[in-house]
Structure formats: C-alpha cells, structure tokens
Design an enzyme around this catalytic site. Sequence first.
Site, PDB file in Angstrom:
ATOM      1  N   LYS A 132       0.831  -1.196   0.000  1.00  0.00           N
ATOM      2  CA  LYS A 132       0.000   0.000   0.000  1.00  0.00           C
ATOM      3  C   LYS A 132       0.877   1.262   0.000  1.00  0.00           C
ATOM      4  O   LYS A 132       2.101   1.183   0.189  1.00  0.00           O
ATOM      5  CB  LYS A 132      -0.937  -0.054   1.213  1.00  0.00           C
ATOM      6  CG  LYS A 132      -1.945  -1.229   1.157  1.00  0.00           C
ATOM      7  CD  LYS A 132      -2.843  -1.234   2.393  1.00  0.00           C
ATOM      8  CE  LYS A 132      -3.811  -2.403   2.388  1.00  0.00           C
ATOM      9  NZ  LYS A 132      -4.687  -2.388   3.597  1.00  0.00           N
TER      10      LYS A 132
ATOM     11  N   TYR B  14     -12.341  -2.624  -3.142  1.00  0.00           N
ATOM     12  CA  TYR B  14     -12.863  -2.600  -1.777  1.00  0.00           C
ATOM     13  C   TYR B  14     -14.392  -2.563  -1.739  1.00  0.00           C
ATOM     14  O   TYR B  14     -14.974  -2.221  -0.716  1.00  0.00           O
ATOM     15  CB  TYR B  14     -12.270  -1.410  -1.017  1.00  0.00           C
ATOM     16  CG  TYR B  14     -10.841  -1.644  -0.535  1.00  0.00           C
ATOM     17  CD1 TYR B  14     -10.483  -2.795   0.174  1.00  0.00           C
ATOM     18  CD2 TYR B  14      -9.846  -0.693  -0.765  1.00  0.00           C
ATOM     19  CE1 TYR B  14      -9.180  -2.996   0.618  1.00  0.00           C
ATOM     20  CE2 TYR B  14      -8.537  -0.896  -0.320  1.00  0.00           C
ATOM     21  CZ  TYR B  14      -8.212  -2.051   0.376  1.00  0.00           C
ATOM     22  OH  TYR B  14      -6.927  -2.254   0.828  1.00  0.00           O
TER      23      TYR B  14
ATOM     24  N   ASN C  78      -1.743  -0.254   7.436  1.00  0.00           N
ATOM     25  CA  ASN C  78      -1.256  -1.615   7.706  1.00  0.00           C
ATOM     26  C   ASN C  78      -0.428  -2.213   6.567  1.00  0.00           C
ATOM     27  O   ASN C  78      -0.248  -3.430   6.485  1.00  0.00           O
ATOM     28  CB  ASN C  78      -2.408  -2.529   8.136  1.00  0.00           C
ATOM     29  CG  ASN C  78      -3.470  -2.694   7.067  1.00  0.00           C
ATOM     30  OD1 ASN C  78      -3.327  -2.193   5.956  1.00  0.00           O
ATOM     31  ND2 ASN C  78      -4.532  -3.404   7.403  1.00  0.00           N
TER      32      ASN C  78
ATOM     33  N   HIS D  41      -1.915  -5.527   1.453  1.00  0.00           N
ATOM     34  CA  HIS D  41      -3.170  -6.228   1.213  1.00  0.00           C
ATOM     35  C   HIS D  41      -2.843  -7.614   0.708  1.00  0.00           C
ATOM     36  O   HIS D  41      -1.914  -7.783  -0.088  1.00  0.00           O
ATOM     37  CB  HIS D  41      -4.017  -5.504   0.144  1.00  0.00           C
ATOM     38  CG  HIS D  41      -5.150  -6.361  -0.369  1.00  0.00           C
ATOM     39  ND1 HIS D  41      -6.357  -6.446   0.289  1.00  0.00           N
ATOM     40  CD2 HIS D  41      -5.219  -7.227  -1.428  1.00  0.00           C
ATOM     41  CE1 HIS D  41      -7.136  -7.310  -0.367  1.00  0.00           C
ATOM     42  NE2 HIS D  41      -6.474  -7.791  -1.410  1.00  0.00           N
TER      43      HIS D  41
ATOM     44  N   GLU E  53      -9.430 -10.643  -7.800  1.00  0.00           N
ATOM     45  CA  GLU E  53      -8.548  -9.485  -7.564  1.00  0.00           C
ATOM     46  C   GLU E  53      -7.388  -9.460  -8.562  1.00  0.00           C
ATOM     47  O   GLU E  53      -6.999  -8.389  -9.036  1.00  0.00           O
ATOM     48  CB  GLU E  53      -8.029  -9.516  -6.126  1.00  0.00           C
ATOM     49  CG  GLU E  53      -9.134  -9.291  -5.100  1.00  0.00           C
ATOM     50  CD  GLU E  53      -8.636  -9.365  -3.662  1.00  0.00           C
ATOM     51  OE1 GLU E  53      -7.461  -9.710  -3.439  1.00  0.00           O
ATOM     52  OE2 GLU E  53      -9.444  -9.062  -2.753  1.00  0.00           O
TER      53      GLU E  53
HETATM   54  P1  DAT Z   1      -7.568  -7.290   5.393  1.00  0.00           P
HETATM   55  O1  DAT Z   1      -6.839  -6.130   4.765  1.00  0.00           O
HETATM   56  O2  DAT Z   1      -6.753  -7.916   6.498  1.00  0.00           O
HETATM   57  O3  DAT Z   1      -8.047  -8.300   4.394  1.00  0.00           O
HETATM   58  P2  DAT Z   1     -10.311  -6.370   5.557  1.00  0.00           P
HETATM   59  O4  DAT Z   1     -10.520  -6.950   4.200  1.00  0.00           O
HETATM   60  O5  DAT Z   1     -11.289  -6.760   6.617  1.00  0.00           O
HETATM   61  O6  DAT Z   1      -8.856  -6.677   6.105  1.00  0.00           O
HETATM   62  O7  DAT Z   1     -10.343  -4.784   5.452  1.00  0.00           O
HETATM   63  C1  DAT Z   1      -9.694  -4.119   4.398  1.00  0.00           C
HETATM   64  C2  DAT Z   1      -8.942  -2.947   4.952  1.00  0.00           C
HETATM   65  O8  DAT Z   1      -9.872  -2.019   5.521  1.00  0.00           O
HETATM   66  C3  DAT Z   1      -7.983  -3.283   6.090  1.00  0.00           C
HETATM   67  O9  DAT Z   1      -6.708  -3.649   5.614  1.00  0.00           O
HETATM   68  C4  DAT Z   1      -7.943  -2.019   6.872  1.00  0.00           C
HETATM   69  C5  DAT Z   1      -9.326  -1.423   6.690  1.00  0.00           C
HETATM   70  N1  DAT Z   1     -10.206  -1.743   7.811  1.00  0.00           N
HETATM   71  C6  DAT Z   1     -10.838  -2.925   8.050  1.00  0.00           C
HETATM   72  N2  DAT Z   1     -11.561  -2.872   9.171  1.00  0.00           N
HETATM   73  C7  DAT Z   1     -11.389  -1.614   9.656  1.00  0.00           C
HETATM   74  C8  DAT Z   1     -11.867  -0.922  10.800  1.00  0.00           C
HETATM   75  N3  DAT Z   1     -12.678  -1.503  11.685  1.00  0.00           N
HETATM   76  N4  DAT Z   1     -11.449   0.368  10.965  1.00  0.00           N
HETATM   77  C9  DAT Z   1     -10.632   0.968  10.091  1.00  0.00           C
HETATM   78  N5  DAT Z   1     -10.145   0.379   9.001  1.00  0.00           N
HETATM   79  C10 DAT Z   1     -10.516  -0.909   8.787  1.00  0.00           C
HETATM   80 MG    MG Z   2      -9.490  -8.192   2.938  1.00  0.00          MG
END
Ligand code: DAT
Ligand code: MG
Length: 150
Positions: free
Chosen positions: A9, A49, A112, A115, A126
């Site tokens: 990212k 997303y 973080n 991805h 994806e």
């Molecule tokens: P991942 O990236 O581990 O697959 P995800 O698909 O649940 O996680 O979410 C995508 C991204 O969205 C994640 O990297 C960070 C952000 N995100 C997820 N849950 C969040 C939350 N509760 N608050 C803020 N950002 C969040």
């Molecule tokens: Mg995810």
Amino acid sequence: MDQTLILIKPDGVQRSIAGTIIDRFERRGLKIAAMKLMQVSKELANKHYGIHEGKPFFADLVSYITSSPIVAMVLEGPNAVDVARNSMGETNAGKAAPGTIRGDFALTIGRNLVHGSDSPENAVKEINLFFKKEEIVSYERNNDPWIIES
Ligand code: DAT
Ligand code: MG
C-alpha cells in the site's frame, strides 16, 4: 499452483520499505508471477474494496489506497493465500504478531502496509482486476526443488 494478489500500500512505498516487504515474501518461498508499481484510480479502489462499501471506514480506505503509488504483485506457491496472510499478520497492525510484516513494521489498522487476498476465489477476481493476462508470467524457478518437495 495457487496464486494470491498482494498490494504494498502507499505507506509501504512512501516509507521506502517496499523492497523489505517483497523480501519477506520471497524468502518465505513464494514466487513472483507478476509485479508493477501503479497508481490506483478511485474507480479501481471502489471495485477492489467494494465489499466494504457502506462501512464507516470505507471513504478513508479509498482515499488511503489512492493517495500515492502502490506495488501490486501476484505471488505463487502452495496455499499462497493463507501463507501470504500469515506472513502479513492480522489486519489490525497494533495486534499483529512480531515476525509478521505488520507486526514488525506497522502500528495501526489504517496504515497496515499490505493487502492480501482472503480466499482463492477472491484471489482470482482481484488478480483479474489488477493484472492483464499477459502481465502474469509463467516460468520455472530453479530453486523450487529446494523449497517445494515433489
Ligand atoms: P484485510 O486487509 O486484512 O483483508 P479487511 O478486508 O477486513 O482486512 O479490510 C480491508 C482494509 O480495511 C484493512 O486492511 C484495513 C481497513 N479496515 C478494516 N476494518 C477496519 C476498521 N474496523 N477500521 C478501520 N479500518 C478498517
Ligand atoms: Mg481483505
């Protein structure tokens, strides 16, 4: 062989640790099948997303991923999806285990660094969003027998 989509990212690129992150996956044994530096458009971010649309963090997520270039990769190996996610550590970087990418280099859920696809089905979707067929390279890696037993 299984494939997964990995994105370094904007924070990873801006912090100049893209190479370090790639190194983690390479040393694990995953093979790079495709890789490029690119700017994510708002349209692509919305598609990628899409599952999070309507959630309170959605707007920030789109603005973060489009804020600066990313490195997109297709990585290959047995159970590539799970292996890559294990190496990344949990979504909330503040809770990610040491030894993982997020646990070693990140502090918060909103920055973080990486991805990784969350299932083989989503990996296919994806990969098709980010790469054209001809950008994915199929080749023999001559150290494979030292990484994957046949
Ligand atoms: P991942 O990236 O581990 O697959 P995800 O698909 O649940 O996680 O979410 C995508 C991204 O969205 C994640 O990297 C960070 C952000 N995100 C997820 N849950 C969040 C939350 N509760 N608050 C803020 N950002 C969040
Ligand atoms: Mg995810």
